[in-house]
Design an enzyme around this catalytic site. Structure first.
Site, short mmCIF file in Angstrom:
data_model
loop_
_atom_site.label_atom_id
_atom_site.label_comp_id
_atom_site.label_asym_id
_atom_site.label_seq_id
_atom_site.Cartn_x
_atom_site.Cartn_y
_atom_site.Cartn_z
N TYR A 186 0.86 -1.19 0.00
CA TYR A 186 0.00 0.00 0.00
C TYR A 186 0.89 1.23 0.00
CZ TYR A 186 -3.58 3.23 1.90
OH TYR A 186 -4.45 4.26 2.12
N PRO A 191 7.70 11.13 1.77
CA PRO A 191 8.64 11.79 2.69
C PRO A 191 8.10 13.09 3.28
CG PRO A 191 9.81 10.97 0.76
CD PRO A 191 8.35 10.75 0.50
N GLY A 303 -10.65 -0.34 7.30
CA GLY A 303 -10.45 -1.75 7.61
C GLY A 303 -9.04 -2.02 8.10
N GLU A 426 -1.10 3.43 9.73
CA GLU A 426 -2.53 3.39 9.38
C GLU A 426 -3.26 4.62 9.93
OE1 GLU A 426 -2.40 1.36 7.26
OE2 GLU A 426 -2.75 -0.73 7.77
N ARG A 438 -13.59 15.41 15.71
CA ARG A 438 -14.33 16.07 14.63
C ARG A 438 -15.73 15.49 14.52
NH1 ARG A 438 -11.20 15.80 9.16
NH2 ARG A 438 -9.86 17.25 10.35
#
Length: 443
Positions: A186, A191, A303, A426, A438
């Site tokens: 993924y 950077p 997920g 993640e 939020r």
């Protein structure tokens, strides 16, 4: 650090065999390798489980991870626990210390359906739910948290192609990924854009029937080893609406990799920069529409957050069991450490944090599966709470092992190092807090 505890050799052996649940029949594994449909896979799982009774051994009911699961989920879990004990735990320390990427072991896991757990069955996936997936990753992570975390990332990538790809893309890319004949990575972080993912700069300019990619991705798990790279890149203007998702295959001219990073943990999976220099990729490799990439990336991460939190559960669960057993073996001041009330209370806290984390993760998994309005918030809460709490459990386990916990002969230090990364990736836990707040403020 004092003299070795009585029964030290036995205790060390127990560290890599603690999670043996049942013996899976060899014939079942062989048959599974040729099964593509879930019904056949379930049949094989059941036949392997009948070879031995008793389930997940040496557990106290209050922390038993099978509590609350239906019979089918318990079967998935037993198969995963057994695989973790037989194929992963005996090799965990070697993979870590030699920084080995255990390709053969992961392909064996794929034979059990773990290469595409929540991918549709028509392309070789297992078609299981998000809750089933969490249960499986928790069990596998007791054997090697680092390797399981990579398997979880791989699963996320396959799901993204399965869900947002067209039929041609699904049938081209998903079958070899579900068998793990090919591996996936993924590619979102850069950077200069980590938490602020929407500011990514890797560009993909359309030229005829190709996109020309330029830029680089950082900290990519499986980088250099994976065959398929699910890349978020800029095909339009600034912001999330200018981002698209493109699959780049290893061997494409213009694709290269940086040096392998030296990490604190997660050493059984390589991390490298993924570099694009005038890398020409067929336009047919774009997943979804132009401008849909950020949405695809975020849906994948929902997920992914459940998955990596489940890996933290496995590390914490293993650490609680190892600590309980160590307290019974280790003697100081003329009696077992298990007799010390302070340590009893610490163990109670660890077990409570473990169960609370598990309940929150499983609740979030159900919310995601049902596509509820609160699913994103629940996934963020689960990832935040569980990865923080499970790291605290593993860290406390090391402390309670004393000097022995700091030795690489003892597994608790590796569980601690491997699950530390889960608070960062993640979406860092600071980002999780932002998403949760939020959501609350918008109500």
């Amino acid at each position: 650090m004092g003299s070795p505890p009585r029964g030290q050799d036995r205790a060390r052996t127990a560290e890599v065999t603690r999670f043996q649940a049942v013996a899976v029949a060899g014939a079942a594994a062989m048959l599974l390798s040729s099964c593509q449909r879930l019904g056949a896979r379930l049949c094989c799982m059941r036949s392997g489980l009948r070879a031995s009774e008793g389930g997940h051994r040496n557990l106290v009911s209050c922390i038993d991870p099978s509590m609350g699961l239906n019979e089918e989920q318990k079967e998935f879990q037993k198969v995963a626990f057994n695989f973790a004990a037989q194929e992963m735990a005996p090799n965990m320390a070697e993979w870590d210390q030699k920084e080995l990427f255990p390709v053969d072991t992961m392909r064996k896991a794929a034979q059990l359906g773990f290469g595409g757990i929540y991918v549709r069955t028509d392309v070789g996936g297992s078609g299981l739910s998000r809750l089933d997936t969490s249960v499986i990753f928790e069990a596998l992570a007791t054997g090697c948290t680092s390797t399981t975390a990579y398997i979880s990332i791989h699963n996320m990538c396959v799901w993204m192609i399965d869900t947002f790809g067209n039929e041609e893309q699904r049938h081209k890319f998903c079958p070899p990924l579900c068998t793990m004949q090919k591996f996936a990575s993924y590619c979102l972080t850069e950077p200069g854009s980590g938490s602020d993912a929407a500011s990514l700069l890797t560009s993909a300019k359309r030229q005829g029937d190709h996109y020309i990619l330029n830029g680089s991705k950082a900290f990519i798990s499986g980088g250099g080893e994976s065959d398929i790279y699910v890349v978020m890149c800029r095909t339009g203007g600034p912001g999330p609406k200018g981002i698209s998702c493109i699959v780049v295959e290893k061997g494409t001219p213009g694709l290269s990799f940086g040096k392998k990073e030296k990490k604190v943990g997660w050493n059984s999976q390589p991390a490298r920069a993924v570099i694009f220099e005038d890398c020409a990729v067929p336009a047919t490799n774009r997943i979804g529409n132009e401008g849909q990439g950020f949405l695809i990336a975020m849906k994948g991460l929902n997920g992914g957050r459940i998955n990596v939190a489940s890996c933290s559960l496995g590390a914490a669960h293993a650490s609680v069991i190892l600590t309980r057993d160590y307290l019974n073996v280790r003697k100081q001041f003329g009696e077992p450490l298990a007799n010390k009330q302070y340590l009893q209370f610490k163990l109670a806290d660890m077990a409570t944090r473990l169960v609370a984390s598990r309940l929150l993760i499983r609740s979030a998994a159900v919310a995601l599966q049902e596509e509820r309005e609160d699913a994103v918030t629940m996934c963020s809460m689960a990832k935040l709470f569980a990865t923080d709490e499970c790291f605290a459990i593993c860290n406390q386990a090391l402390q309670m092992h004393g000097g022995y916990g700091y030795l690489k002969d003892y597994a608790v230090q590796q569980y601690m190092r491997d699950c530390r990364a889960h608070q960062i990736l993640e979406g860092s836990n600071e980002v999780m807090r932002m998403l949760i707040s939020r959501s609350l403020l918008q109500e």
